[in-house]
Design an enzyme around this catalytic site. Structure first.
Site, short mmCIF file in Angstrom:
data_model
loop_
_atom_site.label_atom_id
_atom_site.label_comp_id
_atom_site.label_asym_id
_atom_site.label_seq_id
_atom_site.Cartn_x
_atom_site.Cartn_y
_atom_site.Cartn_z
N HIS A 465 0.83 -1.29 0.20
CA HIS A 465 0.08 0.12 0.06
C HIS A 465 0.71 1.24 0.11
CE1 HIS A 465 -3.52 2.31 1.01
NE2 HIS A 465 -2.78 3.11 1.95
N GLU A 466 1.79 1.36 1.04
CA GLU A 466 2.64 2.57 1.00
C GLU A 466 3.68 2.66 -0.16
OE1 GLU A 466 1.83 4.57 3.07
OE2 GLU A 466 0.69 3.38 4.19
N HIS A 469 1.75 4.28 -2.87
CA HIS A 469 1.74 5.85 -2.71
C HIS A 469 3.08 6.31 -3.16
CE1 HIS A 469 -1.56 6.86 -0.48
NE2 HIS A 469 -1.46 5.95 0.55
N HIS A 472 3.05 6.56 -6.92
CA HIS A 472 2.34 7.76 -7.27
C HIS A 472 3.11 8.88 -7.38
CE1 HIS A 472 -1.92 9.98 -6.82
NE2 HIS A 472 -1.37 10.21 -8.11
#
Length: 665
Positions: A465-466, A469, A472
């Site tokens: 998940h991190e 980020h 992104h």
């Protein structure tokens, strides 16, 4: 290089190190306040030049000039918040409140400068006649709204009160976070070998090493979420499960680190601030410009997911109770994970301990990098020559296809007493191209038990998940720094991160981690088990956050929460994932009234991931390239719904979320 470094201020100046990496080895806590004050003075001078420009306002001499202003201050600010969250030693904690106060004062003074607001306001009023592209129009809108939200249109009297509120909120937020950090660090539970019965080998190893480092015998369990959830799932001693559960959910709820009065004060101040800005509630103010747009729309999504989740949780609890009856146990919150783990093992042949042996931290990190390589053509090269803020931290140079430099990534995965709880991503430098190409410097932080820790599936998801980020931010391709990477609405920013989670449970990826085929199959079979519990504990937190910020008058937060959950039919054996007194997302972060964002973004990510399922290839090059081009690279240069539609070819469909969580009828 040594002479060059000596002549460069490690906080205020651009770093001469490779990729512009900060010289963390040359930064002391005592350096921050002087550098911050110098950065504020420099930023004020730049802003003054914009405000006093005799030329009529243009997009270039006002909006773009504001984008350039404060570069040195941004460097100091970003480095400080990195260190204060991931390595908050006493000297850092001692200045955190003052740093926050100085930054708040500077930000408010900038927003309240009538000369700046007049220039931006004139451009905004004439926006239909300006020759601007889509990104520039959006930047102008955001700039104008930022001034208005910052109190620029208020009367002098109301500006003074607004500034005071901002300072009070800054101080209270800092105290809240420090209380949670202290409450977490102050607690540990020492175990004998018998008391550690049931714990998986990987946890026994890490807790024994921790005890040895503290000079005590046996095992030492901490208040980190990884330790807590593992003990609740595997620890055979029910009394000790209750002890650790009560300590965990009770952080900040009384005692030396009491956050109860702070929560009430923050809520009251936020409501007063929203009222000054003309909003009915803080949630009404906060959700302007988000994908949800209104609190009612966000609440409606939560309600639609809550109803089937409560039903599913009830079915799960009934099954757990049948199993617990054999032990003479009535299911309590500290029993749920323990008996659910037994069901996973007995029904689905999912051995959590065996999973942890395969999901070693370093292997999972390498798998995440490998997935990014196959999807986006990225490579990650370790750079041990670059200084970091702690010995646990690793630096990685990120390159794209044909060796093109993409950015720099730091990974900091091991729990420490000086580190705030949870997991997060941040930026030390954002991508931009306003005055030439600038590549991002990004970091991801987590709190896993040890460098060789075995992770649960949920913990491995957290890492992915991190990392989502981080991708992104790394793959951003915009002109203006305010629109780079993750600078998007809260209910869109969690889309790329949650999207990335899907790959850690993909059979191909699990096989690359040397997980045996029968165990991979078991992970797949058990994937939807427990979604009632997981959904209820999350949505409960989101419902409470949103409902508290929709109140038009002060309430007792604890009593309000009790009444809200009673009306909603909250199962007694489940508690919200984040209790009020340690809900750092909301009271020491940027998610106030917007914790629902994770669920809103999950609609997007579930729908987007189904595109890969439809293609039959989880590493479909065309789809991955389109995802970069239309979502990751775009940042905040256009409406996020337009970015999703450009990737998927249509608007998102909520049914994908219910399918992903197994909540369809």
């Amino acid at each position: 290089m040594t002479d060059t470094l000596a002549a460069v201020d490690p906080l205020l100046d651009e770093s001469p190190l490779p990729f512009g990496a900060p010289a963390f080895d040359r930064i002391d806590a005592d350096d921050f306040l002087p550098a911050l004050r110098a950065g504020i003075l420099a930023a004020r001078a730049e802003i003054e030049a914009i405000a006093t420009d005799p030329a009529p306002p243009t997009f270039a001499n006002t909006v773009e000039a504001l984008e350039r202003a404060g570069a040195a201050l941004s460097r100091v600010r970003r480095i400080f918040w990195t260190v204060s969250s991931a390595q908050a030693e006493p000297a850092i904690r001692a200045i955190e409140a003052e740093v926050a106060s100085l930054l708040t004062e500077h930000g408010t003074a900038t927003a309240h400068d009538p000369r700046l607001f007049a220039r931006v306001g004139r451009l905004w009023a004439e926006r239909a006649d300006l020759t601007l592209d889509e990104a520039q129009h959006r930047l102008l809108d955001d700039s104008y709204r930022g001034f208005v939200d910052g109190g620029a249109a208020l009367s002098p009297e109301h500006k003074a009160r607004f500034a005071a509120i901002q300072q009070e909120l800054s101080a209270l937020s800092t105290r809240f976070g420090q209380n949670v950090l202290a409450a977490t660090a102050d607690w540990s539970m020492r175990l004998s070998a018998a008391e550690a019965s049931g714990l998986p080998e990987t946890m026994l190893t890490s807790t024994a090493a921790r005890a040895a480092a503290e000079g005590v015998a046996g095992h030492l369990v901490t208040m980190g979420r990884g330790d807590v959830e593992a003990f609740l799932a595997f620890g055979d001693r029910r009394d000790l499960r209750e002890r650790i559960w009560r300590a965990f959910v009770g952080r900040g709820d009384g005692g030396a680190h009491d956050n109860r009065a702070i929560v009430a004060s923050i809520l009251a101040l936020r409501h007063e601030k929203a009222a000054l800005l003309g909003a009915a509630t803080y949630a009404d103010h906060s959700l302007v410009g988000t994908m949800a747009a209104t609190p009612a729309a966000a609440a409606a999504l939560l309600d639609r997911v809550w109803a089937p989740a409560v039903v599913r949780a009830g079915e799960e609890q009934a099954e757990l109770q049948r199993l617990a009856d054999a032990d003479g146990v009535t299911i309590a919150p500290w029993d749920w994970r323990y008996y659910a783990e037994r069901i996973r093992r007995d029904r689905y042949a999912l051995d959590g301990a065996a999973v942890q042996r395969c999901l070693r931290l370093e292997r999972v990190r390498a798998a995440a990098f490998g997935v990014a390589g196959r999807l986006y053509g990225l490579t990650f090269t370790a750079r041990p020559d670059l200084p970091t803020w702690h010995a646990d931290v690793a630096a990685w140079a990120v390159a794209g296809r044909e060796g093109r430099h993409v950015g720099l990534l730091y990974t900091d995965f091991v729990a420490r007493a000086e580190k705030h709880g949870g997991a997060w991503m941040g930026t030390l430098r954002v991508q931009e191209a306003l005055d030439g190409a600038v590549r991002p410097i990004v970091y991801i932080v987590a709190n896993f038990a040890a460098a060789d820790a075995g992770l649960s599936v949920d913990e491995a998801r957290t890492l992915f998940h991190e990392f989502g980020h981080a991708l992104h931010a790394l793959l951003s391709d915009v002109t203006y720094p305010s629109q780079a990477g993750t600078a998007v609405t809260r209910d869109f920013v969690e889309f790329p991160s949650k999207f990335m989670e899907h790959w850690i449970v993909a059979p191909e990826v699990l096989a690359s981690l040397n997980m045996p085929a029968p165990l991979i199959a078991a992970v797949g079979r058990a994937e939807l088990y427990g979604q009632g519990f997981a959904t209820v504990e999350f949505v409960a937190s989101a419902m409470l956050d949103l409902a508290l910020h929709r109140q038009t008058a002060p309430v007792d937060p604890t009593a309000f929460a009790t009444e809200l959950f009673a009306r909603a039919g909250m199962p007694a054996a489940i508690v919200p994932r984040h209790g009020l007194t340690h809900f750092t997302h909301v009271f020491d972060g940027g998610y106030a009234s917007q914790y629902y964002s994770y669920l809103w973004a999950e609609v997007l990510d579930a729908d987007a991931f189904e595109a890969f399922g439809e293609s039959g290839d989880l590493f479909d090059r065309d789809l991955a390239d389109r995802f970069v081009r239309e979502v990751l690279a775009r940042g905040d240069t256009r409406d996020p719904l337009a970015s999703f539609a450009a990737f998927r070819g249509r608007a998102p469909q909520e049914a994908a979320l219910l399918r992903a969580r197994g909540l369809t009828s």
